[in-house]
Design an enzyme around this catalytic site. Sequence first.
Site, PDB file in Angstrom:
ATOM      1  N   ASP A 140      39.470 -46.346  24.188  1.00  0.00           N
ATOM      2  CA  ASP A 140      40.495 -47.372  24.138  1.00  0.00           C
ATOM      3  C   ASP A 140      40.310 -48.385  25.263  1.00  0.00           C
ATOM      4  O   ASP A 140      39.244 -48.447  25.896  1.00  0.00           O
ATOM      5  CB  ASP A 140      41.881 -46.727  24.190  1.00  0.00           C
TER       6      ASP A 140
ATOM      7  N   HIS B 263      47.297 -50.000  26.205  1.00  0.00           N
ATOM      8  CA  HIS B 263      47.128 -49.658  24.792  1.00  0.00           C
ATOM      9  C   HIS B 263      46.769 -48.189  24.603  1.00  0.00           C
ATOM     10  O   HIS B 263      47.352 -47.478  23.779  1.00  0.00           O
ATOM     11  CB  HIS B 263      46.066 -50.557  24.159  1.00  0.00           C
TER      12      HIS B 263
ATOM     13  N   SER C 184      46.793 -48.927  15.080  1.00  0.00           N
ATOM     14  CA  SER C 184      46.479 -48.320  16.366  1.00  0.00           C
ATOM     15  C   SER C 184      47.234 -47.025  16.582  1.00  0.00           C
ATOM     16  O   SER C 184      46.811 -46.180  17.386  1.00  0.00           O
ATOM     17  CB  SER C 184      46.833 -49.280  17.508  1.00  0.00           C
TER      18      SER C 184
END
Length: 550
Positions: free
Chosen positions: A191, A231, A409
Amino acid sequence: MVTKYLPEMNRKLLSIFIIFFSIIIHAQEDAWVYLTDKPDAAYYLANPLEMLSQRALDRRTVQGISLDNTDVPVYPNYITQIENATGITVMAKSKWMNALHVRGSLTNIQALENLAFVDYVYYANHSLNLRSGNPITTPISESKSSDTNDKFDVQVNFNYGNSDNQIQMLNGHLLHQQDHTGQGKIIAVLDSGFTGVDTATPFQRLHDNNLILGGYNFPDGNANFYMRHNHGTMVLSTMGGYVDGQLVGTAPDAQYYLFITEDINSENPVEESYWVEAAELADSLGVDVINSSLGYGAYDNPNYSYSYAQRNGQIGFASRGASMAFQKGIVCVISAGNEGNNTEPHIGIPADADNILTIGAVNNVEAYVSFSSIGNTADGRIKPDVCAKGLGATISNTSGAITTASGTSFSSPILAGMVATFWSAVPNLSASQVIQYVKESADQYNTPDIYKGYGVPDFQLALTNALNTESFSTNQVSIYPNPVSSILTIEGVQLQNASIRIYNQLGQNVLSFDLLNNQNSIDVSVLNSGVYFYDFSSNNSKLRGKLIKR
């Protein structure tokens, strides 16, 4: 406010400088330099612990995967010579591809082809490639994304809070109740960063139980992975996060490696190379599942971008890396992307890879969400493969607050955690079997479409199907690969007086083999594609199960 103006001549000089500087910047090209060989391959293959952990070797043994040259590191002397070449920067390396990602002027990169150990150069700028077809042949063996229980012996009861829907949708809670929570499986998360994972309360359970094993920051070249971006933090929370009554991840007892591969400051193909490097490191560490909520299609330099026609699993560097990870016995779970409402709505790179699980997004009632990127791949394979909740998923932010977020995601890691949890219940399955059981359990398996693929999986059904094959339940006999294309291998401690009978779905015996002199392979290529059942027996073993013929 006082505004200053430059004299006319200075303004002209500045303009010329800006134009010149722009030309210099755009003169830099990215390319992959493919090398001819690995001179020290014999040493590494004779000493596998010099290149792979024991856990990685054990994973190969369980799945019947042999070591080969792709496991051997890139030859260091070749790296040094290219690093010393005029105007060349080595950005990343890949042992699986035997390639280096380089950056430099077109002239300097072209000069590398004069080196005897360079096979060829493939440019990120597609227009510069004179080769036709695939950049390299990656053998196949078979997105930064915008963002009734009474029949079980219930051993674990989590208070899921608002995360209940995303788990119960997949019947993940039924596996949790049977004490299957990811134990013994390792997930690598690729990520953009993991800020707050070292401090926020929802991750404390991971730290208390030593479930975060480490990681690496590839863009910065260091081991500081609790940085850069949030994220990955949100992604990890859907798998490993835990706050009683608010959030329980789908694999709360799995172990994790955290890898930063995404550089949020720019969009460049080097991120694909970091991705492959991370996947290779994950493989060497013995990882079982990779989750990647990243995807690539458009780059800052439009010449580097991928057209839909190129999204066939064979062009994208990261796509070929994901397929290679599968060959090493890893299940890659990749977000489909959030481009469904865009002019180009299709999945990106590496979501187009073969032999992975590409995950689309649905809402709380399992309906397709319009932002979720669609399939199929350019070569017509079903994508996405399956779906999970991606609209209003329950996550943790960097401060530890439990909130919601939307995107594939999050559908991807929710699904990835369930893959690890399922696999922890039937640990001797191969990566291929895991993927197939997940697909077969999905509610659209017989009628897949370009929006949800095979649909939403039912992990209790997948587990029931896997248990019914019984193939994992003996330590004496293993039958693989399954699905099979031609050669079926039977391995066991003793195979004397062994036989195997294969039946079609009508119960008719279509193939029979007596295994003589410890014979351990049979040719089933005469069978038509479909589902069959096998009955194996020997002096000390009996085994029955389902066989899928490709």
